[in-house]
Design an enzyme around this catalytic site. Sequence first.
Site, mmCIF file in Angstrom:
data_model
loop_
_atom_site.group_PDB
_atom_site.id
_atom_site.type_symbol
_atom_site.label_atom_id
_atom_site.label_comp_id
_atom_site.label_asym_id
_atom_site.label_seq_id
_atom_site.Cartn_x
_atom_site.Cartn_y
_atom_site.Cartn_z
ATOM 1 N N GLU A 94 -9.283 0.095 1.348
ATOM 2 C CA GLU A 94 -8.782 1.653 2.866
ATOM 3 C C GLU A 94 -8.200 1.914 2.335
ATOM 4 O OE1 GLU A 94 -8.324 -2.625 3.127
ATOM 5 O OE2 GLU A 94 -9.962 -2.491 4.788
ATOM 6 N N SER B 191 0.417 -0.799 0.528
ATOM 7 C CA SER B 191 0.114 0.152 -0.085
ATOM 8 C C SER B 191 0.865 1.517 0.357
ATOM 9 C CB SER B 191 -0.974 0.283 1.087
ATOM 10 O OG SER B 191 -1.655 -1.045 1.106
ATOM 11 N N GLU C 121 -6.318 0.562 -14.422
ATOM 12 C CA GLU C 121 -6.597 -0.475 -13.726
ATOM 13 C C GLU C 121 -7.635 -0.749 -12.925
ATOM 14 O OE1 GLU C 121 -2.257 -1.367 -11.590
ATOM 15 O OE2 GLU C 121 -3.423 -2.616 -10.696
ATOM 16 N N ILE D 100 3.495 -11.017 -8.270
ATOM 17 C CA ILE D 100 3.647 -10.452 -9.662
ATOM 18 C C ILE D 100 2.773 -11.347 -9.914
ATOM 19 C CG2 ILE D 100 5.317 -9.091 -11.540
ATOM 20 C CD1 ILE D 100 4.957 -7.655 -8.820
HETATM 21 C C1 LIG Z 1 -3.015 -12.365 -6.306
HETATM 22 C C2 LIG Z 1 -2.227 -10.918 -6.257
HETATM 23 C C3 LIG Z 1 -2.150 -10.567 -7.595
HETATM 24 C C4 LIG Z 1 -1.322 -9.106 -7.865
HETATM 25 N N1 LIG Z 1 -1.072 -8.369 -8.806
HETATM 26 C C5 LIG Z 1 -0.220 -7.759 -7.911
HETATM 27 C C6 LIG Z 1 1.134 -7.389 -9.440
HETATM 28 O O1 LIG Z 1 1.054 -7.505 -10.834
HETATM 29 N N2 LIG Z 1 1.985 -6.107 -9.181
HETATM 30 C C7 LIG Z 1 2.232 -4.968 -7.953
HETATM 31 O O2 LIG Z 1 2.954 -4.755 -8.269
HETATM 32 N N3 LIG Z 1 1.141 -6.327 -6.470
HETATM 33 C C8 LIG Z 1 0.524 -6.576 -7.237
HETATM 34 N N4 LIG Z 1 -0.157 -7.503 -6.376
HETATM 35 C C9 LIG Z 1 -0.004 -6.384 -4.679
HETATM 36 C C10 LIG Z 1 -0.795 -5.833 -4.240
HETATM 37 O O3 LIG Z 1 -1.477 -4.589 -5.205
HETATM 38 C C11 LIG Z 1 -0.658 -5.824 -2.610
HETATM 39 O O4 LIG Z 1 -0.730 -6.661 -2.383
HETATM 40 C C12 LIG Z 1 -1.622 -4.240 -2.404
HETATM 41 O O5 LIG Z 1 -1.863 -3.714 -2.568
HETATM 42 C C13 LIG Z 1 -1.505 -4.263 -0.765
HETATM 43 O O6 LIG Z 1 -0.322 -4.624 -0.123
HETATM 44 P P1 LIG Z 1 0.394 -5.924 0.733
HETATM 45 O O7 LIG Z 1 -0.312 -6.419 0.972
HETATM 46 O O8 LIG Z 1 1.860 -4.579 1.045
HETATM 47 O O9 LIG Z 1 -0.616 -5.017 2.049
HETATM 48 P P2 LIG Z 1 -0.085 -3.617 3.596
HETATM 49 O O10 LIG Z 1 -0.232 -2.892 2.561
HETATM 50 O O11 LIG Z 1 0.844 -4.331 4.344
HETATM 51 O O12 LIG Z 1 -1.454 -4.047 3.891
HETATM 52 C C14 LIG Z 1 -1.935 -5.151 5.087
HETATM 53 C C15 LIG Z 1 -3.571 -4.383 5.334
HETATM 54 O O13 LIG Z 1 -3.308 -2.597 6.231
HETATM 55 C C16 LIG Z 1 -4.161 -1.787 5.490
HETATM 56 N N5 LIG Z 1 -3.677 -0.397 5.099
HETATM 57 C C17 LIG Z 1 -2.348 -0.098 4.891
HETATM 58 N N6 LIG Z 1 -1.867 1.026 4.631
HETATM 59 C C18 LIG Z 1 -2.995 1.361 5.892
HETATM 60 C C19 LIG Z 1 -3.267 2.942 5.947
HETATM 61 N N7 LIG Z 1 -2.300 4.219 5.315
HETATM 62 N N8 LIG Z 1 -4.905 3.286 6.412
HETATM 63 C C20 LIG Z 1 -5.537 2.057 6.736
HETATM 64 N N9 LIG Z 1 -4.829 0.588 6.583
HETATM 65 C C21 LIG Z 1 -4.216 0.292 5.912
HETATM 66 C C22 LIG Z 1 -4.344 -2.236 4.288
HETATM 67 O O14 LIG Z 1 -5.645 -1.954 3.844
HETATM 68 C C23 LIG Z 1 -5.000 -4.221 4.555
HETATM 69 O O15 LIG Z 1 -5.863 -4.294 4.565
HETATM 70 C C24 LIG Z 1 -0.788 -8.307 -6.425
HETATM 71 C C25 LIG Z 1 -1.410 -9.044 -4.897
HETATM 72 C C26 LIG Z 1 -2.138 -10.390 -5.122
HETATM 73 C C27 LIG Z 1 -2.489 -10.993 -3.993
#
Ligand SMILES: Cc1cc2nc3c(=O)[nH]c(=O)nc-3n(C[C@H](O)[C@H](O)[C@H](O)COP(=O)(O)OP(=O)(O)OC[C@H]3O[C@@H](n4cnc5c(N)ncnc54)[C@H](O)[C@@H]3O)c2cc1C
Length: 381
Positions: free
Chosen positions: A368, A133, A243, A158
């Site tokens: 979120e 995020s 996207e 990815i």
């Molecule tokens: C199947 C799949 C395919 C994907 N494909 C791609 C891709 O092709 N390329 C790519 O770059 N990424 C990809 N992603 C990554 C995806 O975009 C991220 O998983 C997503 O953005 C969330 O980041 P994170 O997993 O690090 O969660 P985190 O950022 O660690 O978040 C964990 C929790 O905390 C909450 N949170 C975080 N910050 C805040 C805030 N400021 N306020 C309130 N709540 C908050 C989040 O909403 C979430 O509920 C993919 C993910 C999956 C599962």
Amino acid sequence: MERTLFEPEHLLFRESYQKFLEQEVAPNHDKWEEQNIVDREVWKKAGEQGFLGMDVPEEYGGGGVEDFRYNAIITEETTRGGFSGVGFMLHNDVVAPYLLKLANEEQKKRWLPGFCSGEIITAIAMTEPGTGSDLQNIKTRAVRDGDHWVLNGSKTFITNGINADLVVVVACTDPDKGAQGFSLLVVERGMEGFERGRNLDKIGLKAQDTAELSFTDVRVPAANLLGEEGMGFIYLMQNLPQERMSIAVVAAAAMESCLEMTMQYVRDRKAFGKPIGSFQNTRFVLAELATETTAVRILVDKFIEQLNDGKLTVQEAAMAKWWTTEAQVKLIDRCLQLHGGYGYMREYPIAKAYMDSRVQTIYGGTTEIMKEIIGRGLNLS
Ligand SMILES: Cc1cc2nc3c(=O)[nH]c(=O)nc-3n(C[C@H](O)[C@H](O)[C@H](O)COP(=O)(O)OP(=O)(O)OC[C@H]3O[C@@H](n4cnc5c(N)ncnc54)[C@H](O)[C@@H]3O)c2cc1C
């Protein structure tokens, strides 16, 4: 609900894509789910039939028509069929705009013909093990050395990560400049130091390869910088709305197909001597879900029009993303409940839809984070 979004040429395109899915995807999808990746061959077949790079100019082998409705048709039909393995949406809707808007002439000539023929499968790598995020906190670093960038870091989750031949990598090129210190580098298959890690074991989207990528002293030619140095973060902010709309397109199509299959199920399944559809609870649940599905469809079609006209705002895309995907997840859970124990069996499409849908509120920016984006635009403090 009758849709007014499409012209006759879109309907023909939809029919030909449905035929493609029937012939090239349906017979293989179970196998791909087992092997956790689609065969590369299906990309070439999609390319041959004009389903990749519809908006890429004809001179580079594309369809030459800038109209997101074609992208939406591909996503809708893929979703309705439950063919969640084919990563065309990521390629066509998410990566294509970066190449079309940012690549210079030499890069376009080098990459776009393969992009359209299916010989070059693409991915975009923003997320890292330590941050998703909070994109500004990425640690992947590129340091200029003569005619190259030396890239170090790792990415995770990815999409198309194993099959990808070309990966748009978000890297920090100037750690002192904060958001102005990011750049986009195109890393290609075979570059020394570019390794793929695990094909990740997900709860759904089983046929889609989602991988870890690592970069150790990868010497990326300066000619592979996409757009301008330091503009990476701005480019991401410009392209993420499309996207997010694509993810909303998935949500609307999944809601419609799950609602239809559940209505059929409750007509056929009997309990206490009558169809379960005759119980008031079933009618009320489905009445609510049908209402929500219609509301989602109206919003998605309206926003597709706005996107096509270049008028979809960042906030509106965020609204579409969180609201439709939360509605999708809720609907599929309710539909599964109406299937009883059969809904929990993988052989039933509602079970697969349940597993495939869960990620919708997470990737492309979580619910979120979408609310944060919308909230910021409300000028509340
Ligand atoms: C199947 C799949 C395919 C994907 N494909 C791609 C891709 O092709 N390329 C790519 O770059 N990424 C990809 N992603 C990554 C995806 O975009 C991220 O998983 C997503 O953005 C969330 O980041 P994170 O997993 O690090 O969660 P985190 O950022 O660690 O978040 C964990 C929790 O905390 C909450 N949170 C975080 N910050 C805040 C805030 N400021 N306020 C309130 N709540 C908050 C989040 O909403 C979430 O509920 C993919 C993910 C999956 C599962």
